[in-house]
Structures are given as C-alpha cells and as structure tokens.
Design a protein around this motif. Structure first.
Motif, mmCIF file in Angstrom:
data_model
loop_
_atom_site.group_PDB
_atom_site.id
_atom_site.type_symbol
_atom_site.label_atom_id
_atom_site.label_comp_id
_atom_site.label_asym_id
_atom_site.label_seq_id
_atom_site.Cartn_x
_atom_site.Cartn_y
_atom_site.Cartn_z
ATOM 1 N N ARG A 323 0.845 -1.183 0.000
ATOM 2 C CA ARG A 323 0.000 0.000 0.000
ATOM 3 C C ARG A 323 0.886 1.241 0.000
ATOM 4 O O ARG A 323 2.046 1.207 0.345
ATOM 5 C CB ARG A 323 -0.914 0.015 1.227
ATOM 6 N N ALA A 327 -1.552 4.388 -4.961
ATOM 7 C CA ALA A 327 -2.530 3.324 -4.773
ATOM 8 C C ALA A 327 -3.550 3.703 -3.736
ATOM 9 O O ALA A 327 -4.657 3.210 -3.726
ATOM 10 C CB ALA A 327 -1.802 2.034 -4.375
ATOM 11 N N ASP A 328 -3.122 4.612 -2.838
ATOM 12 C CA ASP A 328 -4.037 5.013 -1.775
ATOM 13 C C ASP A 328 -4.787 6.286 -2.134
ATOM 14 O O ASP A 328 -5.523 6.822 -1.317
ATOM 15 C CB ASP A 328 -3.247 5.249 -0.472
ATOM 16 N N GLY A 330 -7.231 7.010 -3.915
ATOM 17 C CA GLY A 330 -8.681 7.018 -3.892
ATOM 18 C C GLY A 330 -9.276 6.635 -2.555
ATOM 19 O O GLY A 330 -10.491 6.656 -2.407
ATOM 20 N N GLU A 331 -8.439 6.230 -1.596
ATOM 21 C CA GLU A 331 -8.965 5.786 -0.312
ATOM 22 C C GLU A 331 -9.475 6.963 0.499
ATOM 23 O O GLU A 331 -8.917 8.051 0.472
ATOM 24 C CB GLU A 331 -7.880 5.045 0.470
ATOM 25 N N ARG A 332 -10.531 6.717 1.264
ATOM 26 C CA ARG A 332 -11.141 7.755 2.085
ATOM 27 C C ARG A 332 -11.230 7.265 3.521
ATOM 28 O O ARG A 332 -11.690 6.152 3.766
ATOM 29 C CB ARG A 332 -12.541 8.102 1.562
ATOM 30 N N SER A 333 -10.786 8.118 4.451
ATOM 31 C CA SER A 333 -10.860 7.792 5.876
ATOM 32 C C SER A 333 -11.913 8.676 6.517
ATOM 33 O O SER A 333 -11.836 9.910 6.411
ATOM 34 C CB SER A 333 -9.509 8.012 6.549
ATOM 35 N N VAL A 340 -14.806 13.138 5.165
ATOM 36 C CA VAL A 340 -13.743 12.144 5.079
ATOM 37 C C VAL A 340 -12.440 12.825 4.684
ATOM 38 O O VAL A 340 -12.429 13.969 4.206
ATOM 39 C CB VAL A 340 -14.075 11.042 4.042
ATOM 40 N N GLU A 341 -11.344 12.082 4.888
ATOM 41 C CA GLU A 341 -10.029 12.539 4.443
ATOM 42 C C GLU A 341 -9.653 11.799 3.169
ATOM 43 O O GLU A 341 -9.816 10.585 3.070
ATOM 44 C CB GLU A 341 -8.975 12.263 5.509
ATOM 45 N N GLN A 342 -9.128 12.555 2.199
ATOM 46 C CA GLN A 342 -8.656 11.949 0.961
ATOM 47 C C GLN A 342 -7.489 12.773 0.426
ATOM 48 O O GLN A 342 -7.578 13.996 0.312
ATOM 49 C CB GLN A 342 -9.764 11.890 -0.095
ATOM 50 N N ASP A 343 -6.392 12.087 0.122
ATOM 51 C CA ASP A 343 -5.206 12.745 -0.442
ATOM 52 C C ASP A 343 -4.730 13.911 0.421
ATOM 53 O O ASP A 343 -4.329 14.959 -0.078
ATOM 54 C CB ASP A 343 -5.494 13.266 -1.856
#
Length: 864
Positions: A323, A327-328, A330-333, A340-343
């Motif tokens: 990871r 690759a990350d 597009g991931e959202r926390s 959410v958090e993204q990038d």
C-alpha cells in the motif's frame, strides 16, 4: 512567416519627443484608466520601439533575422506609468556582432534618454533558453514573451521552445519557484496585513499572481479562478495610481501616499483603499496556498508512480502488492458524519447532503481543524453553493462544532481562511462582514481586525484549561473586537453585537450576559492594571462591580492575555502579566467577600527603603538602589542587582557585557531624596537622558524619627519607586545616574535644554515618516479614586514625555501621589494620582483646570 524589417511601418514619431508627448497625453486622460490604459500604453510603446528597431536596422545594415520581444509585465501588455521596459533583442546568429551592437544602441539609447528604466538583453533563441535554464526569473519573464517587431517567426519559435522547456522541467523548477515565493514572503511579509504594503513583492501581491500564471503554464495544476483576475487587476490599478501620485516607480504604498492614491481610485479614504488591497491579497494568497498544495500532491503522486511502473514492467526494484502512494489516492478515511479525508485533504463524503444537513459546513471545518488538514477547495465550493442555512437559534451541534473549530489551535486559521474565501463565514455570522479585512492603524497590531479575532481564539485555545467554561472563552475571543466595524467605542458597540450573535448561536440568557460582559470589558483588566493604582480600594471595587462574578473574572483574565498575545509582542510582557494577575487576585478577594485594602493605611516601609531614606537625609542628596529583572524570572522574584555602578547577575556575578544569563527587561529603581519640589519631573528627565523608559512610578513622603535631627524635628524624605527599562537594552551605571540627578536637583544640569535637543532630533528623524500623530489629550477620570484625583494623559510617546508632564503638573500646584505609565507602540497612556496642598482630591472645577493646563503645555511647542 518571416517579416522584413524594411516593411515595418511607423505609426508614431520615432523620436523621444513624439513618444513622450503621446505618452503624457495618455497618462493625463481622466477617462481612461486601469486595464485599457495599461494596454494602450503598451501598444504606444510597441509602436515607438518598432520604429526604433526599423531605423536601427537600416543604420546597421540588417534586413532580417532579428526581432524585438517584450517579456515580463511588458510582455503581458500590463505597462504601468513607471514600469520598467523588459525587452529582448532576439537574433538568429547570422548578423555580424558589431552590426547587432549598432542596432541595439539605436533602440536602447532613446529609451534611456527618456528616463525610462530598461531591462534589456541581446540573445539568440538558444542563448535565451540556456540563460532561462540557469536563472528562474529569466525563465518566468520569457513565459510572457510577446512579439513587438521584426522577424515574427523568431519570436514564435522562442515562445514554443520556452513553454516546452518549462513543462518538461516543471517537476524540478516548480519546487524552486515555491522556495523563491516563500523566501520573498518571509522578507516582505503578508500583503493582507501590512500598513505600508509592497504591492508587488509581499505575499499575496503581484509576484504571487505571476507565479500562479507560471504554474498554470506548466499544466501540472491551476489556481482557483474565481475572483483572481479581479484581485490582480485591483492591485495593478493601485500601483498605477501610486506611480502617478508619486512620479516614481514605487511598489510600496507608504502611509503618507494612501489618501492620494485612494482619491485617484475613487475610494472614500485610505482605509477603504487598504481594505480593497487586503481583500485582493487574500484572494491571491488563498489561491496560492491551494495551487501549491495541488502541485505538491501531483509531484508526490508522480514520484510514487515511477517505482510501481518499473515493477509492472519487470524492472529492478519493483514490488507487487503493498500500500502507499498513488494506490491510496482514492482511499477515504472517515472523520465525521459526512466528512472524510482523501489525499491529505478534508472532503465531503459521497453520501453527504449539504442541502439537508445545515450543520455540515461547521462539522467539516471542525473535523479539518482537529485533524490539522486543509479543507478541499472543491468541498468548500460545494458547501457555499448547496449548503442549507442554519436555523436561528443554532442547534446545539452547530454551536459545539463552532467551539471545536475555534479550540483547534493553529490549524483553525487555515480552515477559517478557506471558509472566508467562499463567503461562508459571513453567511454563518453576518456581523463578520464589517470587520472582514478591516485595517488597524496601530503599530502595535500586526493583523487586520478579523484575523486578530481568529488569532485571539487560537491563543485562547491554549488557555482553555485555566477556565471552567472554555466555550465562553473561545466565543468571547472571536467576538471581543467585533464592534470595530461600527462608529463609537468598539467595546460598547461590541457588547450589543455580542448579545445578538450569542443568542443567534444558541447560548442561553445567562451565557449571553457573560459573553456581553466579556466583550464590553475586554480591555478593563490590562488598562486598570497598568494605568490605575492597585492599592486604591476604589480601583479594585470598580473592577469587581464590572465583572460581578468569579467565573466572569476568570474568563476575563484568560481573554485579556489571549487578546494581548494575539495583538503583537509590544502588547504583552511578564511585567504586564504580573500587574494583571495582581489585580485579578485582589478583585477575586473582593468578590469572595473580603474587604478591599484601605489605601489610607500607611504603607509599610521596608528595611531597604528606610536605610535609603536615612542615608539621603544624612548626605543631603539623592541615594539610588536598582534591582534588575529578566523575562525568565517569575513576577516578584529578585534578579540581578546593580552594585558599584555595574549590572551583575545573581548567578554569575559577571559584568553586563560578560553575563550569559537572560537579558534584563526591567529595573526596579528606588530613589530617596530630601523633601523638595520638582523631584518627580527632575528624576524623570534624568532617566530620559539615560534612555530609560519609565513603566511605573510611585512617589510618597517618609517621616523619619525625630531623634535623627539634632533639633528634635521629624526629617522628611521623598521616596520614589520606579519600574524602568533600557530603551536599547543597555543599562547605565548607577553612579552616573546619581551624579546627574544630583546636578539636576541643584540646577547645574539643564535637563530642559538637553531634552529639547533630543526632541528636536526626534522630530527631525521620526520613527515612521509620514505618520502624523494626533494631538495629546488630557482628561479627568471620574470615580477612579476616593482619595485622589486621577489625571489621564494620552500622547505620542517621545523622549522626556514624563518629564514634561511632571513639570506641567508642578506648575499647576498639585501634588503627585503616584504615576502609572503604560506605553503601547508609539502611544503613551499615563495616569497621575494628584491631590491638593492639603492632601485631598481636587474639586471638579479645579481638576478640569489642571487637565486643561497640562494639555496646553503638551500641545505647545514651547517648553513648559
């Protein structure tokens, strides 16, 4: 297509006289200003230079293979009245060097003869590219290159290759450009907060706008476009007006020029001008922050993608799985409901519905601030266009989210600015509009009103553990200066606004009353502590009556410190903090039911004071004792002392120039002298001669035992207690202080003449040219004391001011019981407790006469 120089037509007289006359007419046209005038001036200059190039080509015998190219601001067609002409004489290398020199001289010399600043060069396309590769500023100028005359194909080829080079080198050059922007910001400050801003170099100025154009040309990122062009245009218009007003190629907007520039732009006054400039700078600064963040994200993603690409192709060092990096992307926390958090940014969740969730704006802002992350511009824009308005009063969750946002510390500022950029703050708090970008014409303040309020909340968040109601502290910090957008006393106006805002936010009636009190009296503690006698029971009782409760006092104490810390370094110190803490302690005792100390009770004389008084009586002259204090010591803790005329530290015992301990910030000075008139102002004059700034002064008479006098009479000695600080950090020798005081008292040292020389030099070379100080104001503070009359003096701080005030008071025949001196920046606010010859407070008419006489004495250029 190659253009022959022989076919270029001249539309204006190529001589300097013809161009100068046409230029003057253009600049004097009242009907044309702004972008049309800048474009017309560039076009007129193009025609003149084109004619010069044609004539020079004939003289040099060159008929093709050269072009005249405008670069930089001239290349953009944005020629201000006094702008430099940035010009490149481009050639293909076929012409003889001597012929090129003749051609160049034919173009450059008429420009110099006109008195215009010229940035010029003669290069081939390859030479220009090589220079740009080494010098980033040259490359930025070439990005805006524009053909003026000659071989158009040369210019087109240069533009194409320079842009290709820039895009290919962007991953390397953009970080270099970012570092250059940051270094410039550190050197010139932030345009949106400066009283004398540099419109070009300061952060948020024209240089940053040019940097944004360069980033866009790289194709890596682009700035938010809304409002950016207008912001840039307003700064250019202000610079045009500045050039025309001063007749100079100036970029710094000095105080004395602001009214004239404002009038030229059709604005009401200098404040309206600064506010417009601040708004423009804020737009450019925010766009810069967003764009540079995007550049960093893109470069980071590219850097992470390369090793994965090599892995996919079977290259060495590749890894499958794992990871990280792109690759990350597009991931959202999740951070909060709908957020959410993204990038590395805070964005709205896909399921978020701003049109159905009125608290979403504050929830997203609070989540971003708490996480220390920026709010995505896209998210803020979506909230500004789709968010449902909050009901009034706000629901509890909205109020809690606002308090969470305010309590996040330093990260609050960036999130708040993001909301401001899309107008969301004014939508949440309509009264904010009056303080937004409002300048503060006070050297002590480093921020605009709105930014100061946010900074105060940031400072208050660090003090929230000291109070029982941190929510009220944070909201009071945000609102304490909200009245500055209205006429009159901003504390009085702010109280009314704070009541409305607090009710709008959803506080209950009791909390609304507390917030209104905090806003109304946010200056009470520091002004009372530094300008009033804390030993006077009336002083303590007046504060207790204003705050009414221990909870409010606790909150007001924290708010006072946060406000001062957010104002600037001159507004807070260990000395001011100790005075405020002492006042709070006394007021808390009164609120707890304890009686205020009676000032009429004789003060207890210390052993040191008695020793000094006896020595003064025996010698018939002044005796001094000095105790140095440093910032590292707690209030009231002894620091170094002055012995044998040298400053020593308690730890090392070394002379001042060898001591390595904390720098002394204040000196407690005791002076005992046999009772005689004029001691206060004489001592103040001596201290002024030695460049010592007086922060507080107390004067009282001591009666020594009668057995000391051979005739059996009581001996009278005056005891002065001072708190002073060295103006330039170097304390004088105690022996020299005593000798000068002795000479001043016996008349052999002319204090008045010496200070007059100092004042004349001060007026000749003021600290801030163009800053015209308002006249002094002397008033009677009614009800401030039951045992004395308080005369308050507000004036421009200057060497010897306390000496002049003391002389003026002596001439009125009153007795000065104590003095309390407060200096903020260039403003002095001094309070003097005076009595009549019998020791009683002055009658109202007498007090008014004394105030008038002192004011006349300070206003008159003649000596008092």
């Amino acid at each position: 297509m190659t253009e022959s120089l022989e076919t270029t037509t001249d539309t204006t007289d190529s001589g300097p006289g013809g161009y100068a006359a046409a230029r003057l007419r253009l600049l004097q046209e009242g009907s044309r200003s702004g972008p049309p005038r800048r474009s017309a001036l560039a076009e007129l200059t193009d025609q003149w230079l084109a004619a010069l190039l044609t004539g020079g080509a004939r003289t040099a015998g060159i008929d093709r293979g050269v072009a005249l190219v405008a670069v930089g601001g001239y290349g953009r067609g944005e020629l201000s009245p006094r702008s430099d002409l940035d010009v490149l004489l481009l050639h293909d290398g076929s012409a003889d060097r001597s012929a090129l020199a003749v051609l160049a001289d034919h173009v450059w010399y008429p420009v110099w003869d006109m008195g215009l600043a010229l940035d010029h060069s003669v290069r081939t396309s390859d030479e220009a590219r090589a220079t740009a590769a080494e010098d980033l500023k040259v490359q930025l100028g070439l990005l805006d290159s524009r053909h003026i005359a000659g071989d158009q194909a040369l210019t087109a080829d240069l533009r194409t290759t320079v842009l290709a080079d820039w895009r290919a080198q962007a991953p390397r050059r953009l970080p270099e450009l970012h570092a250059l922007c940051q270094e410039r910001a550190e050197r010139h400050g932030e345009l949106q907060f400066l009283l004398e801003p540099d419109l070009k170099e300061a952060r948020g100025g024209l240089r940053d706008a040019t940097a944004l154009r360069a980033i866009a040309a790289s194709w890596l990122a682009d700035a938010p476009r809304e409002g950016l062009d207008d912001a840039r245009r307003r700064l250019l218009d202000a610079r045009d007006a500045l050039h025309l007003s001063t007749g100079r190629a100036a970029d710094r907007l000095m105080l004395q020029e602001q009214d004239q520039v404002a009038a030229a732009l059709g604005l009401l006054d200098a404040d309206a001008l600064l506010r417009q400039i601040y708004e423009s700078a804020r737009i450019i600064s925010y766009a810069s922050d967003v764009t540079w963040r995007e550049v960093e994200r893109v470069l980071r993603a590219r850097s992470a993608a390369r090793p994965r690409l090599r892995g996919l192709l079977g290259g060495r060092g590749g890894r499958s799985g794992g990871r990280g990096g792109a690759a990350d992307a597009g991931e959202r926390s999740p951070l909060a409901e709908g957020v959410v958090e993204q990038d590395g940014e805070v964005v709205l969740a896909r399921t978020a519905r701003p049109d159905r969730d009125p608290v979403l704006t504050l929830r997203a802002a609070a989540a971003a601030a708490q996480a220390g992350l920026p709010l995505s511009p896209h998210a803020v824009r979506r909230l500004s266009t789709a968010a449902r308005p909050l009901p009034v009063p706000w629901p509890p969750e909205a109020r809690e989210q606002l308090i969470t946002l305010l309590g996040a510390g330093e990260s609050t500022v960036g999130v708040w600015e993001a909301l401001e950029a899309e107008g969301l703050i004014t939508r949440l708090l309509p009264d904010w509009e009056r303080v937004r970008c409002r300048p503060q014409r006070n050297a002590v303040h480093r921020w605009t009103v709105d930014r100061h309020l946010v900074e105060t909340a940031v400072r208050a968040s660090a003090l929230s553990r000291r109070v029982g109601r941190p929510d009220l502290l944070l909201v009071a910090a945000l609102l304490h200066d909200i009245g500055k957008g209205w006429p009159g006393d901003h504390s009085v106006a702010g109280e009314t606004i704070a009541r409305d805002v607090a009710a709008r936010i959803g506080f209950d009636r009791a909390d609304v009353a507390v917030l209104a009190t905090l806003v109304r009296h946010h200056l009470l503690l520091v002004e009372t502590a530094t300008r009033r006698d804390l030993d006077d029971p009336a002083t303590v009782r007046s504060v207790a009556e204003a705050v009414r409760g221990a909870t409010t006092l606790e909150l007001l104490h924290a708010l006072t410190e946060a406000d001062a810390l957010a104002t600037g370094p001159a507004a807070w110190s260990a000395w001011r903090g100790s005075l405020v803490a002492d006042l709070v302690k006394r007021v808390a005792a009164v609120l707890a039911g304890e009686p205020a100390d009676d000032w009429s009770t004789p003060q207890q004389t210390t052993a040191e004071q008695e020793r000094l008084a006896i020595e003064a009586w025996r010698t018939g002259g002044p005796v001094l004792a000095l105790h140095a204090r440093s910032e590292a010591l707690a209030p009231g803790e002894a620091g170094g002392l002055l012995t044998d005329g040298l400053l020593t530290t308690a730890a090392e015992g070394l002379p001042e120039d060898e001591a390595t301990g904390p720098e002394p910030i204040g000196v407690e000075l005791l002076i005992a002298v046999p009772d005689q008139p004029g001691v206060l102002h004489t001592a103040a004059g001596v201290l002024a001669l030695h460049r010592l700034t007086v922060r507080a002064a107390d004067l009282r008479a001591l009666e020594l035992p009668s057995e000391l006098d051979a005739a059996g009479a009581a001996a009278g000695v005056l005891l002065l207690s001072w708190r002073v600080a060295a103006e330039y950090g170097s304390l004088p020798q105690a022996a020299r202080l005593r000798n000068d005081l002795l000479r001043a008292l016996d008349g052999s040292l002319d204090i008045v003449a010496r200070l007059a020389e100092r004042e004349a030099a001060y007026r000749k070379y003021p600290r801030r040219r163009g800053a015209h100080a308002p006249p002094p104001r002397v008033t009677v503070a009614p009800g401030s004391s039951q045992l004395a009359t308080v005369i308050e003096v507000r004036a421009q701080d200057a060497p010897g001011l306390l000496h002049r005030i003391g002389r003026a008071l002596e001439h009125t025949g009153v007795a000065v019981r104590s003095a309390h001196v407060s200096t903020l920046g260039a403003n002095a606010v001094d309070a003097f407790y005076v009595t009549d010859s019998s020791g009683a407070p002055l009658k109202p008419m007498h007090a008014a006469e004394v105030a008038q006489k002192v004011e006349r004495a300070l206003t008159s250029p003649s000596d008092t």
